[in-house]
Design an enzyme around this catalytic site. Structure first.
Site, PDB file in Angstrom:
ATOM      1  N   LYS A  42       8.935  15.903 -51.769  1.00 24.21           N
ATOM      2  CA  LYS A  42       9.270  14.800 -52.392  1.00 24.21           C
ATOM      3  C   LYS A  42       9.032  13.417 -51.384  1.00 24.21           C
ATOM      4  CE  LYS A  42      13.436  16.956 -52.411  1.00 24.21           C
ATOM      5  NZ  LYS A  42      14.826  17.446 -52.523  1.00 24.21           N
ATOM      6  N   ASP A 102       1.766  16.232 -40.275  1.00 25.55           N
ATOM      7  CA  ASP A 102       2.736  16.449 -38.916  1.00 25.55           C
ATOM      8  C   ASP A 102       2.051  17.722 -38.313  1.00 25.55           C
ATOM      9  OD1 ASP A 102       4.796  16.913 -36.973  1.00 25.55           O
ATOM     10  OD2 ASP A 102       6.320  16.622 -38.542  1.00 25.55           O
ATOM     11  N   ARG A 166      15.880   8.901 -46.933  1.00 31.94           N
ATOM     12  CA  ARG A 166      14.701   8.362 -47.689  1.00 31.94           C
ATOM     13  C   ARG A 166      14.525   7.088 -48.375  1.00 31.94           C
ATOM     14  NH1 ARG A 166      12.014  13.598 -48.773  1.00 31.94           N
ATOM     15  NH2 ARG A 166      13.286  15.436 -48.973  1.00 31.94           N
TER      16      ARG A 166
HETATM   17  C1  PRP Z   1       7.580  16.761 -45.044  1.00 30.72           C
HETATM   18  C2  PRP Z   1       6.347  15.791 -45.776  1.00 30.72           C
HETATM   19  C3  PRP Z   1       5.039  16.583 -45.772  1.00 30.72           C
HETATM   20  C4  PRP Z   1       5.455  17.637 -44.481  1.00 30.72           C
HETATM   21  C5  PRP Z   1       4.684  17.630 -43.525  1.00 30.72           C
HETATM   22  O1  PRP Z   1       7.678  17.683 -46.446  1.00 30.72           O
HETATM   23  O2  PRP Z   1       6.984  15.377 -46.711  1.00 30.72           O
HETATM   24  O3  PRP Z   1       5.038  17.188 -46.951  1.00 30.72           O
HETATM   25  O4  PRP Z   1       6.737  17.863 -44.311  1.00 30.72           O
HETATM   26  O5  PRP Z   1       4.799  18.403 -42.657  1.00 30.72           O
HETATM   27  P1  PRP Z   1       3.749  19.367 -41.987  1.00 30.72           P
HETATM   28  O6  PRP Z   1       2.332  18.636 -41.887  1.00 30.72           O
HETATM   29  O7  PRP Z   1       4.458  19.845 -40.808  1.00 30.72           O
HETATM   30  O8  PRP Z   1       3.572  20.376 -42.815  1.00 30.72           O
HETATM   31  P2  PRP Z   1       9.005  18.660 -46.238  1.00 30.72           P
HETATM   32  O9  PRP Z   1       8.782  19.949 -46.308  1.00 30.72           O
HETATM   33  O10 PRP Z   1      10.235  18.185 -45.644  1.00 30.72           O
HETATM   34  O11 PRP Z   1       9.670  18.559 -47.932  1.00 30.72           O
HETATM   35  P3  PRP Z   1       9.961  17.033 -48.450  1.00 30.72           P
HETATM   36  O12 PRP Z   1       8.653  16.146 -48.964  1.00 30.72           O
HETATM   37  O13 PRP Z   1      10.690  17.200 -49.625  1.00 30.72           O
HETATM   38  O14 PRP Z   1      10.705  15.888 -47.733  1.00 30.72           O
END
Ligand code: PRP
Length: 181
Positions: A42, A102, A166
């Site tokens: 999301k 990340d 958010r």
């Molecule tokens: C967050 C963000 C990316 C991911 C990046 O998503 O939106 O998709 O983490 O992190 P990474 O490089 O360590 O994989 P999250 O899984 O928290 O879900 P969200 O998008 O619903 O916030």
């Protein structure tokens, strides 16, 4: 909500200018290619909505939703597709839009998943890149990066902590006392 923010890392103005710049680059590269922009839900929703409104070439949009489980919030666990794209990507020019690169685990998984659908090309555009957190096992690299950021807990502009923040219009650093409670 704003009282939980230690500092504003990226202002609305900085983000707006960067989005325009990224969109311009992508438009030049994808003119005549009718690309499909795929958002990974999301966190990407705000960036996605701002980006596609700066894209002035014919294009389509789609979304996917992945879930990670097995190791808390670090996305290092096993991943699965919760909701797949609806478009047929075979032979299409696809650009994945993400809010943050990340550890890279999410994009590594997403990239491989979408590559299996045989697109003509597949690239990654991320607003934020936090290289200090990268999982060394991750091999994908973003093709377009908005901002390289330090290893801080950032929220806002789509990014959350515990599903909150958010809706902040900027990217801010969360006060440590908020997430160490
Ligand atoms: C967050 C963000 C990316 C991911 C990046 O998503 O939106 O998709 O983490 O992190 P990474 O490089 O360590 O994989 P999250 O899984 O928290 O879900 P969200 O998008 O619903 O916030």
């Amino acid at each position: 909500m704003t009282q939980d923010i230690k500092e504003i890392l990226l202002t609305q103005e900085q983000i707006r200018a960067k989005v325009k710049e990224l969109a311009k680059t992508i438009c030049e590269e994808y003119a005549g290619k009718d690309p499909i922009f795929v958002g990974v839900l999301k966190g990407v929703v705000i960036f996605f909505a701002d980006m596609v409104r700066e894209i002035d070439i014919p294009c389509q949009i789609d979304f996917m939703w992945i879930s990670s489980y097995g190791s808390g919030s670090d996305s290092s666990g096993k991943m699965d597709v919760k909701r797949d794209v609806s478009a047929d990507l075979k032979g299409r020019h696809v650009v994945i839009l993400e809010d943050i690169f990340d550890t890279g685990n999410s994009l590594e998984f997403t990239y491989k998943h979408l590559l299996s659908k045989e697109p003509a090309s597949l690239k990654i555009c991320t607003l934020l890149d936090k290289p200090e957190r990268r999982n060394p096992a991750v091999t994908v690299q973003p093709d377009y990066v908005g901002f390289v950021i330090p290893n801080e807990f950032v929220v806002g502009y789509g990014l959350d902590y515990d599903e909150h923040y958010r809706n902040l219009p900027y990217v801010g650093v969360l006060k440590p006392e908020v997430y160490s409670k």
